[in-house]
Design a protein around this motif. Structure first.
Motif, short mmCIF file in Angstrom:
data_model
loop_
_atom_site.label_atom_id
_atom_site.label_comp_id
_atom_site.label_asym_id
_atom_site.label_seq_id
_atom_site.Cartn_x
_atom_site.Cartn_y
_atom_site.Cartn_z
N UNK A 84 5.50 -8.05 -25.95
CA UNK A 84 6.68 -7.81 -26.80
C UNK A 84 7.85 -7.19 -26.04
N UNK A 85 7.56 -6.46 -24.94
CA UNK A 85 8.68 -5.80 -24.23
C UNK A 85 9.67 -6.83 -23.67
N UNK A 86 9.17 -8.01 -23.32
CA UNK A 86 10.07 -9.06 -22.82
C UNK A 86 11.09 -9.44 -23.90
N UNK A 87 10.59 -9.64 -25.12
CA UNK A 87 11.47 -10.08 -26.21
C UNK A 87 12.32 -8.93 -26.73
N UNK A 88 11.79 -7.73 -26.63
CA UNK A 88 12.60 -6.56 -27.02
C UNK A 88 13.81 -6.42 -26.07
N UNK A 89 13.54 -6.51 -24.75
CA UNK A 89 14.64 -6.40 -23.78
C UNK A 89 15.66 -7.52 -24.00
N UNK A 90 15.16 -8.73 -24.23
CA UNK A 90 16.08 -9.86 -24.39
C UNK A 90 16.93 -9.68 -25.66
N UNK A 91 16.27 -9.30 -26.77
CA UNK A 91 17.02 -9.10 -28.02
C UNK A 91 18.01 -7.95 -27.87
N UNK A 92 17.60 -6.90 -27.19
CA UNK A 92 18.49 -5.74 -27.01
C UNK A 92 19.68 -6.10 -26.12
N UNK A 93 19.45 -6.88 -25.09
CA UNK A 93 20.56 -7.30 -24.22
C UNK A 93 21.59 -8.08 -25.04
N UNK A 94 21.09 -8.98 -25.86
CA UNK A 94 22.01 -9.76 -26.69
C UNK A 94 22.73 -8.85 -27.68
N UNK A 95 21.99 -7.84 -28.21
CA UNK A 95 22.61 -6.91 -29.15
C UNK A 95 23.62 -5.99 -28.51
N UNK A 96 23.48 -5.75 -27.21
CA UNK A 96 24.41 -4.85 -26.51
C UNK A 96 25.53 -5.61 -25.80
N UNK A 97 25.16 -6.71 -25.12
CA UNK A 97 26.14 -7.40 -24.27
C UNK A 97 26.77 -8.62 -24.95
N UNK A 98 26.12 -9.10 -26.00
CA UNK A 98 26.65 -10.29 -26.67
C UNK A 98 26.14 -11.58 -26.06
N UNK A 99 25.32 -11.48 -25.01
CA UNK A 99 24.74 -12.69 -24.43
C UNK A 99 23.37 -12.36 -23.85
N UNK A 100 22.59 -13.41 -23.59
CA UNK A 100 21.22 -13.21 -23.13
C UNK A 100 21.13 -13.08 -21.62
N UNK A 101 19.89 -13.09 -21.13
CA UNK A 101 19.62 -12.94 -19.70
C UNK A 101 19.90 -14.25 -18.96
N UNK A 102 20.09 -14.15 -17.66
CA UNK A 102 20.19 -15.39 -16.88
C UNK A 102 18.85 -16.12 -16.92
#
Lengths: 340, 290
Positions: free
Chosen positions: B223-241
């Motif tokens: 779950x930490x993978x999806x938490x980080x990805x969702x949080x990045x989108x929630x903070x930066x407005x876009x996902x990971x490379x």
């Protein structure tokens, strides 16, 4: 109301894995403790007393056998057991040192489910009962060993347990602190009959003072069980008195005393004459079938022209009982020290 | 004179009991956590240490990319900041359980109360969680002010991601705490090792695509993978490379829900099993020494 036994154990064994070979701490203990009874487990260190308490308080699983507290199984009904019990262990320095004494007690009152206001009331009541008023706002880390143990004892009473387990509660305490704790324990009993106590100790005096019945334990087994009086009678069935007279009885003397009904034997005491050279005083060791025969002895002595100047009952100690049962004293395994 | 009798009915643990114990344990945890005798040391531990760790990564990154990786820098800063929560939660839970057993020696008295150790453990560790969030905020603030990180918060994504992520991380922490109960007091260092391993495979500082292929299933299952990805989108407005960044937001959130829903019951069952094993082995009141 429930008719359940306070403690019921059958064939409780506990084997610890150890190298080079497993250690059997309990070897099939059977025990019934009635509600309202103060029960003692007396034995040297390593006898298995603490292991049994750990099993009964749900801290440790038995290897085999069953045990029930207030009718609840110690293996599968732990939550219910924990509602009706509490435990106090001695000889340790436990506690959240950075909390005050009052805060720590209140914290546990919450873990025991007391409403906040009721928790504070109970805490203050117990602080007063245990005489810790002056230390109530002191950090736990600043308390002396005796004060910490009183705090520990107060914590053990927070939920007004139906069964209280005291595991060597006075270990390491000075004389005054140990006496205080024993008095608190007796006061707790007197305040509301029906409360049950299981005490482990290797202090004979403590067991005798606090307990209605005692089990003598060694190497994981209960060797004998009964009231202190019953245990003594195991090693000395008869009542033995040391009788000091101002002179030897006339008309048959000591032999006549020995022939009285209920008198098993009458002989000069080992220390013989009680009052130095030139005195007529004499000391007798008289063995009676039971104490009621003493009246006829006293009467017979008077009829034979002697006067009673001293009378003492000679009783074996619980340590004598232990030695008789095990063939060694407490001190042979562990340094025996007197009850503080 | 009143005669004490066993109550006719005796309840097990109730929800109000658990809630009361949790709240009380929060207070205890804070009392312990905030009891730093040296405020300077407290500041170093809670602020300077995570900040320094993040800055070391940034400097290394800038040296390697020669200052050309702007988008990747944002990925790095957010991942590094959020990972403070993982360290805080796991470390806090394990520290709580080992401190209560070894240092304060109160474990046995806690265990014999009618409340479960579980709410006490969660409450005790919450102070560490709060402190770790301070480190997250500070690291992000430094990223924004000094390193040009652009935050475009999406609260609708960030809030559920934070709640679910924290739940998953706490579940993992509870499992590790139960495991550490089986070990000696040196086990306090284990959560750092485990969090460090997860750090590598969860996409905290490396995109998952750059990991060896055999690690991909592991990365996607935690779950930490999806938490980080969702949080990045929630903070930066876009996902990971990389591949993971191409998934729609709802899919990412759904995968976080699913993985959390799997991890939480498993972790609780694991904790219960570890507790029983500790009872079996006599470890609940054992002082192992060092």
């Amino acid at each position: 109301m429930s008719e359940e036994l306070a403690i019921h154990a059958r064939g409780v064994t506990r084997v610890y894995k150890a190298k080079p070979s497993p250690v059997t701490a309990l070897g099939g203990v059977d025990l019934d403790v009635e509600p309202g009874e103060y029960f003692g487990l007396l034995g040297p260190n390593g006898a298995g007393k603490t292991t049994l308490i750990k099993i009964l308080t749900t801290l440790l699983l038995p290897t085999s056998g069953t045990a029930r507290i207030a009718g609840f199984d110690v293996v599968n009904e732990t939550a219910k057991i924990r509602r009706v019990i509490n435990m106090v262990a001695g000889g340790e320095q436990s506690g959240y040192g950075l909390l005050t004494l009052r805060e720590q007690l209140w914290m546990f009152s919450q873990f025991y489910g007391l409403p906040a206001r009721e928790g504070w009331r109970r805490v203050d009541e117990l602080i007063e009962i245990t005489g810790l008023q002056e230390q109530r706002d002191q950090k736990v880390r600043t308390l002396s060993t005796g004060q910490r143990q009183k705090l520990n004892f107060a914590r053990g009473l927070l939920n007004d347990p139906w069964v209280l387990f005291l595991d060597e509660p006075t270990l390491g305490l000075d004389v005054a602190a140990a006496r205080d704790l024993r008095e608190h324990t007796l006061a707790w009993k007197a305040a509301a009959p029906g409360r049950t106590l299981l005490l482990t100790t290797h202090y004979m005096v403590e067991a005798e003072q606090l307990c209605d019945r005692i089990a003598i334990v060694d190497r994981g087994k209960i060797l004998a069980l009964g009231t202190p009086e019953e245990l003594r009678r195991r090693v000395q069935a008869e009542s033995i008195f040391r009788i000091e007279l101002d002179r030897l009885p006339a008309n048959g003397g000591i032999a006549a005393i020995g022939a009285l009904p209920g008198v098993l034997s009458a002989v000069p005491a080992d220390d013989g004459v009680a009052d130095g050279a030139g005195s007529d005083r004499v000391a007798l060791k008289v063995a009676l079938a039971d104490d009621s025969a003493l009246t006829s002895v006293v009467t017979a002595v008077a009829e034979r022209g002697s006067s009673l100047v001293g009378l003492a009952k000679s009783e074996p100690s619980l340590e004598d009982v232990f030695v008789e049962l095990v063939g060694r004293g407490f001190g042979d395994e562990d340094e025996a020290d007197p009850a503080p | 004179m009143a005669v004490i009798e066993r109550p006719a009915t005796v309840e097990g643990l109730t929800i109000p009991d658990a809630w009361r114990s949790f709240r009380t344990a929060v207070g205890l945890g804070w009392a312990i956590e905030s009891n730093w005798s040296d405020p300077f040391l407290f500041a170093v531990y809670t602020i300077a240490k995570p900040l320094a760790a993040a800055m070391i990564l940034v400097v290394m990154f800038n040296v390697i990319t020669q200052g050309q990786g702007g988008e990747f820098l944002q990925f790095l800063i957010v991942g590094s900041a959020l990972w403070n929560v993982v360290f805080g939660v796991m470390g806090g839970l394990v520290q709580s359980i080992l401190e209560d057993r070894e240092r304060y020696r109160m474990m046995k008295y806690l265990v014999v109360t009618p409340t479960s150790l579980f709410p006490i453990l969660l409450g005790r560790s919450l102070a560490r969680v709060a402190v770790s969030f301070v480190a997250v905020i500070l690291t992000l603030a430094v990223g924004v002010v000094l390193l040009g990180v652009e935050l475009r918060p999406n609260i609708l994504l960030l809030v559920p991601a934070t709640i679910l992520g924290l739940t998953a991380v706490m579940a993992l922490g509870v499992f590790i705490a139960g495991w550490c109960l089986q070990l000696r007091q040196e086990a306090w260092s284990y959560p750092e090792a485990i969090a460090g391993a997860l750090y590598l495979v969860s996409g905290a500082i490396f995109p998952i695509d750059v990991l060896p292929t055999f690690l991909h299933p592991i990365a996607y299952a935690i779950p930490t993978t999806w938490w980080l990805e969702a949080s990045r989108r929630g903070l930066l407005g876009h996902g990971s490379p990389g591949t993971i960044g191409t998934l729609p937001d709802l899919v990412v959130l759904a995968l976080l829900v699913v993985t959390t829903a799997v991890v939480v019951p498993l972790a609780l069952a694991g904790f219960a099993w570890f507790m029983r094993r500790a009872r079996e082995a006599g470890l609940l009141d054992m002082t192992t020494g060092s």
